[in-house]
Design a protein around this motif. Structure first.
Motif, short mmCIF file in Angstrom:
data_model
loop_
_atom_site.label_atom_id
_atom_site.label_comp_id
_atom_site.label_asym_id
_atom_site.label_seq_id
_atom_site.Cartn_x
_atom_site.Cartn_y
_atom_site.Cartn_z
N THR A 97 28.81 -0.35 87.36
CA THR A 97 28.98 0.59 88.47
C THR A 97 29.52 1.91 87.91
O THR A 97 30.06 1.95 86.80
CB THR A 97 29.97 0.04 89.52
N GLN A 111 28.71 -6.47 86.38
CA GLN A 111 27.93 -5.61 87.27
C GLN A 111 28.33 -4.17 86.98
O GLN A 111 29.45 -3.76 87.25
CB GLN A 111 28.21 -5.95 88.74
N ARG A 137 23.71 2.09 85.61
CA ARG A 137 24.56 2.58 86.70
C ARG A 137 25.95 2.98 86.23
O ARG A 137 26.77 3.47 87.02
CB ARG A 137 24.68 1.53 87.80
N ALA A 138 26.24 2.76 84.96
CA ALA A 138 27.55 3.14 84.40
C ALA A 138 27.37 4.36 83.51
O ALA A 138 26.31 4.56 82.92
CB ALA A 138 28.14 1.99 83.60
N THR A 170 22.12 6.75 88.96
CA THR A 170 21.96 6.10 87.66
C THR A 170 22.19 7.08 86.53
O THR A 170 22.08 8.30 86.71
CB THR A 170 20.55 5.49 87.51
N ASP A 209 32.15 3.56 88.46
CA ASP A 209 33.59 3.65 88.23
C ASP A 209 34.07 2.72 87.10
O ASP A 209 35.27 2.60 86.86
CB ASP A 209 34.37 3.34 89.52
N GLU A 237 22.21 -3.97 85.67
CA GLU A 237 22.00 -2.57 86.00
C GLU A 237 22.85 -1.66 85.11
O GLU A 237 23.68 -0.88 85.58
CB GLU A 237 22.30 -2.32 87.49
#
Length: 331
Positions: A76, A74, A116-117, A161, A78, A113
């Motif tokens: 993210t 997932q 999102r990183a 994003t 962070d 996703e």
């Protein structure tokens, strides 16, 4: 085309894999077919669709049907590259560093996703996709084969994003758009959701899948079809070549040579899925939007006029003369 040891055509195993996956997944036939095309041609897929369309479940079910490993990451803000590829860990008891391999060491990896990183994490994943290996410290580790990355993007939510740079997006063989199911399909989805989950059985194993990948590489592609894919890529760079000069203002940059390469590679896998040992024009045409749509860089004028890459590609495909390859039996 070669036959398997039990006398069945190789596509029989592919059909059984898809049948097994469809015990769990309702609809999404195009997505499942593209996943198999990517798997057989050693490509990767970027999937765009709203949440709740069984994208994760499709990859997990496919991994079970091919007897391979499945990992999900997932993405993210962070996240750091070591979370993806792995790192060296110091063990105090032994006084030595040991390598801890990341989730990319699998057969099917879902990058959920991906946008999102930050870019450094995206780059770490895409380097693995291109090189099929990871270097940690001074050691290089090969990724298990077969290896497929399916990355997802949410087209609705843009807050928080990091858009994938064009050079990175270009490394995905296909970008598939996933839509909502029909009312009939959604009825079946709800029925299955309230019933016990079906068990997905392994139909093939990774070794057999690698053999099938080698067989796909033997599928014949007529030079006229290779020329067609090259002309299609060139037409996206200069639409005036096919009499569509009015589209030039909408395209800042056309498709790269990776587009024509991947179109031919994907068409070979599509022909294999259809039980043929030669590629048809229809194979190229059917996959053209998926292979090309993410490789066009549209201008601000296209955005203001609400012109999409699919609309441009559809017009180019209609304007491009259809080749007449040599008949399979005459080559």
């Amino acid at each position: 085309m070669d036959v398997t040891d039990n006398g069945h055509r190789p596509t029989g195993a592919v059909e059984q894999v898809l049948y097994e996956v469809k015990k769990t997944i309702v609809g999404q036939d195009a997505l499942l077919e593209r996943l198999m095309v990517a798997l057989l041609s050693r490509g990767h897929i970027l999937v765009e669709g709203v949440p709740g369309l069984a994208k994760t479940l499709a990859v997990k079910a496919l991994a079970q049907a091919i007897g391979g490993d499945f990992h999900r990451v997932q993405f993210t803000p962070d996240l750091v590259p070591a979370d993806i590829v792995g790192t060296r860990v110091y063990h105090q008891a032994s006084g030595e560093f040991q390598v801890s391999l990341g989730p990319v060491f699998t057969n099917l990896l879902l990058a959920d996703e991906i946008n999102r990183a930050p870019a450094k994490v995206q780059s770490a994943l895409l380097e693995v996709m291109q090189e099929q290996q990871v270097t940690i410290g001074r050691e290089t580790h090969r990724i298990p084969r077969p290896f497929l990355v399916m990355a997802t993007q949410n087209p609705i939510e843009s807050e928080g994003t990091y858009p994938l740079p064009e050079a990175q997006v270009d490394r995905f063989m296909m970008k598939v758009l996933v839509g909502y199911p029909s009312p009939t399909e959604e009825f079946v989805i709800v029925e299955r959701a309230i019933a016990p989950a079906p068990i997905t059985h392994a139909i093939v194993d990774p070794r057999r899948l690698i053999e099938m990948q080698s067989q796909v590489e033997q599928v014949y592609v007529d030079p006229a079809l290779i020329e067609y894919s090259v002309r299609l890529a060139n037409a996206t760079r200069d639409p005036a070549e096919v009499g569509l000069g009015e589209l030039q203002r909408y395209v800042s940059f056309g498709a790269s040579p990776r587009a024509s390469i991947n179109l031919v590679l994907a068409a070979r896998a599509m022909a294999y899925l259809r039980g043929r040992d030669y590629v048809l024009v229809s194979d190229l045409a059917e996959l053209a939007l998926d292979v090309f749509r993410h490789r066009l860089v549209l201008s601000y004028e296209a955005l203001s006029d609400d012109v999409t890459a699919d609309q441009i590609l559809t017009r180019v495909l209609h304007a491009l003369p259809v080749p007449t390859p040599v008949a399979a039996g005459n080559r």
